[in-house]
Design an enzyme around this catalytic site. Structure first.
Site, short mmCIF file in Angstrom:
data_model
loop_
_atom_site.label_atom_id
_atom_site.label_comp_id
_atom_site.label_asym_id
_atom_site.label_seq_id
_atom_site.Cartn_x
_atom_site.Cartn_y
_atom_site.Cartn_z
N ALA A 155 44.34 48.33 50.79
CA ALA A 155 44.03 49.35 50.02
C ALA A 155 42.70 50.33 50.62
CB ALA A 155 44.91 49.92 48.85
N ASP A 349 44.14 38.00 38.93
CA ASP A 349 42.89 38.74 39.62
C ASP A 349 41.75 39.94 39.41
OD1 ASP A 349 41.49 39.08 42.39
OD2 ASP A 349 42.86 40.84 43.20
#
Length: 574
Positions: A155, A349
């Site tokens: 992104a 993450d």
């Protein structure tokens, strides 16, 4: 020998005598014992098992002091030699042990009731949205897009503005100002030169759509994990009715608002525009209509959230937080991870790039966890992932993958437990917060591998780090998840250390009554400080989080770890 150990030895001895003596004529005695002897006073004397009692006390189903008296009386009446000094001592020890446990039970009941009342009070106070409520913004054309402020592997993020969404609090400290003192990081007050962010209070995250299709339903299905921190009205009503299968084949969880978890205010699909720097920064993911060699689809997912000045990695490159601010930053990460775990979400993450940062009115960094593209958010999964094939995605950043996740070998009945994996990552990030390189980045020659490291190989934190914070970091980085505290327990250790004061200066001497008294005083202080406050500071938010998540067992465990750490410190000092 400690009192606790002596009582346990007395109970074991009494139980042996009870089995050898009282149970000899069990069939005959048991009937009369149940009918005649257990009726101690009024029926209200019986204590039914309660769910809030610690598990180690739930075995006892009746008034222990009354039972102890009956056992003594029965032994004196029915058995020859029961009145001898030896047997009297045995039964007395047995009854004394039961009586002490009954007193401990009563103290725990009162403390548990106090915790429940405080928890109910502070859970009513909901986290306030930093932006004013708005009902528009479901199309990209509703926003004015500014410059690019971030780019990841899936992104790009741009600053944005909209007339219908102005911030309630708009203060930030630029990285240029933080780094104006030179290359060396220094402790700085970030409110010395505040700057308004009214021009671009929002951030728009444009996902890269390769292979997900161009229909709204296909896009939402493919990128549903990004919607985990989405608010109630993030999607239009007709969009929210779309079945979101997600990466794991189930509808993803939605987490409620929390001061240390990013909030997605709007999520919608729209055509991919040609934004500033697109052809230079990410030409391959553009659709063919914008780049003939591009591989992207025409439509993609856009997420609208608050615009933060920087992420944690950028901040730590130019500034070094003070020792107290560093402890508060670690505590905020633990509070955010605990909030996710309680709602059945594992981030998987967690790293300094995926933590955004702003500053409160006092200049203290406020952290929020972001980027949920790799999260585990299955409904009813209990943070457990069946690992029957190497094709199963076990998470994002391999360097900060907890040992139990990194060493898992796929098999027919193998399940990965992520309940303490994010807490382990917080321990690794803590080194960066306190000015040390992250020991688990293998690009460095002395870097450690989470699959093979030994706890004694961990580098020391700076001497300026508080001892209790040092203890928490060491506990979080334990290889065995069974010996590693949960994010809630680790956060409680820091809460008790930061605000316990004289009441908890010696955790080995602190009784449950003193702990309950301190909790009541702390609640009153927090309520008084919050009354009439226009903005909320980081410390006030953390104290409210602590009081809203009170649990007697977690407090017991945190006190035990504190006692363990203080004893180790005294041993090293001697």
């Amino acid at each position: 020998m400690s009192v606790k150990h002596a009582i346990s030895r007395g109970l074991e001895m009494g139980r042996s005598i009870f089995q050898l003596s009282l149970l000899k004529s069990a069939a005959r005695v048991a009937t009369k014992f149940r009918v005649e002897r257990l009726c101690v006073g009024q029926p209200t004397r019986s204590v039914q098992p309660q769910t809030f009692l610690p598990s180690r006390y739930r075995f006892y189903r009746m008034s222990l002091s009354g039972l102890a008296a009956q056992l003594q009386a029965l032994g004196f009446r029915r058995f020859p030699g029961a009145r001898s000094p030896r047997n009297r001592a045995i039964f007395l020890a047995f009854g004394l042990g039961f009586g002490l446990i009954e007193q401990q039970l009563e103290d725990d009941r009162r403390s548990a009731a106090t915790c429940q009342e405080i928890q109910a009070l502070f859970r009513k106070k909901k986290f306030q949205n930093p932006l004013k409520p708005f009902t528009l913004g479901y199309k990209l054309e509703d926003y004015v897009i500014g410059k690019q402020i971030g780019k990841g592997c899936d992104a790009a993020v741009y600053e944005a503005a909209a007339q219908f969404a102005l911030p309630r609090e708009s203060r930030e400290c630029s990285l240029i100002e933080l780094g104006s003192g030179g290359d060396n990081r220094q402790e700085k007050d970030c409110t010395q030169r505040p700057r308004s962010v009214v021009s671009y209070p929002l951030a728009v995250k444009m996902m890269w759509n390769i292979g997900a299709g161009s229909s709204s339903e296909a896009i939402l299905n493919s990128m549903s994990q990004e919607l985990v921190p989405a608010g109630r009205f993030a999607l239009k009503e007709e969009k929210s009715a779309v079945v979101l299968d997600g990466h794991f084949g189930m509808v993803p969880m939605r987490v409620s608002a929390h001061p240390n978890v990013v909030r997605v205010h709007r999520a919608f699909t729209d055509e991919v525009p040609l934004l500033p720097g697109a052809r230079e920064e990410y030409p391959d993911v553009l659709p063919p209509r914008l780049n003939p060699a591009g591989l992207g689809n025409n439509r993609t997912l856009f997420l609208v959230m608050k615009n933060y000045p920087c992420n944690l990695r950028q901040y730590l490159q130019v500034a070094l937080p003070s020792r107290r601010q560093g402890s508060l930053m670690v505590l905020q990460l633990l509070e955010g991870v605990d909030h996710l775990c309680k709602q059945g979400v594992a981030h998987r993450d967690l790293k300094s790039d995926n933590v955004l940062l702003e500053f409160d009115s006092g200049g203290c960094p406020r952290l929020v966890i972001t980027d949920f593209g790799c999260c585990l958010a299955e409904r009813d999964s209990g943070l457990l992932l069946p690992f029957n094939s190497r094709c199963v995605n076990r998470g994002g950043n391999a360097c900060l993958m907890a040992p139990e996740v990194a060493t898992a070998v796929p098999g027919p009945r193998v399940v990965i437990d992520y309940s303490k994996a994010d807490a382990w990552a917080v321990g690794a990030i803590s080194f960066e917060i306190f000015g040390r390189p992250n020991p688990f980045y293998s690009s460095r020659p002395e870097g450690l591998d989470s699959r093979r490291y030994q706890e004694k190989q961990l580098p020391p934190l700076p001497a300026s780090v508080p001892a209790d914070t040092h203890l928490v970091v060491g506990l979080l980085l334990r290889r065995d998840p069974g010996k590693r505290p949960s994010a809630r327990v680790a956060a409680n250790i820091l809460h008790l250390s930061l605000w316990g004061g004289r009441a908890l200066a010696n955790p080995d001497r602190a009784s449950m009554k003193s702990l309950a008294d301190w909790l009541l005083c702390q609640s009153a202080v927090v309520l008084l400080r919050c009354r009439g406050a226009v903005t909320s500071t980081v410390e006030a938010e953390l104290q409210r989080c602590f009081l809203a998540n009170l649990d007697l067992e977690d407090l017991h465990t945190a006190m035990g770890f504190l006692l363990f750490g203080r004893e180790q410190q005294r041993a090293l000092a001697n």
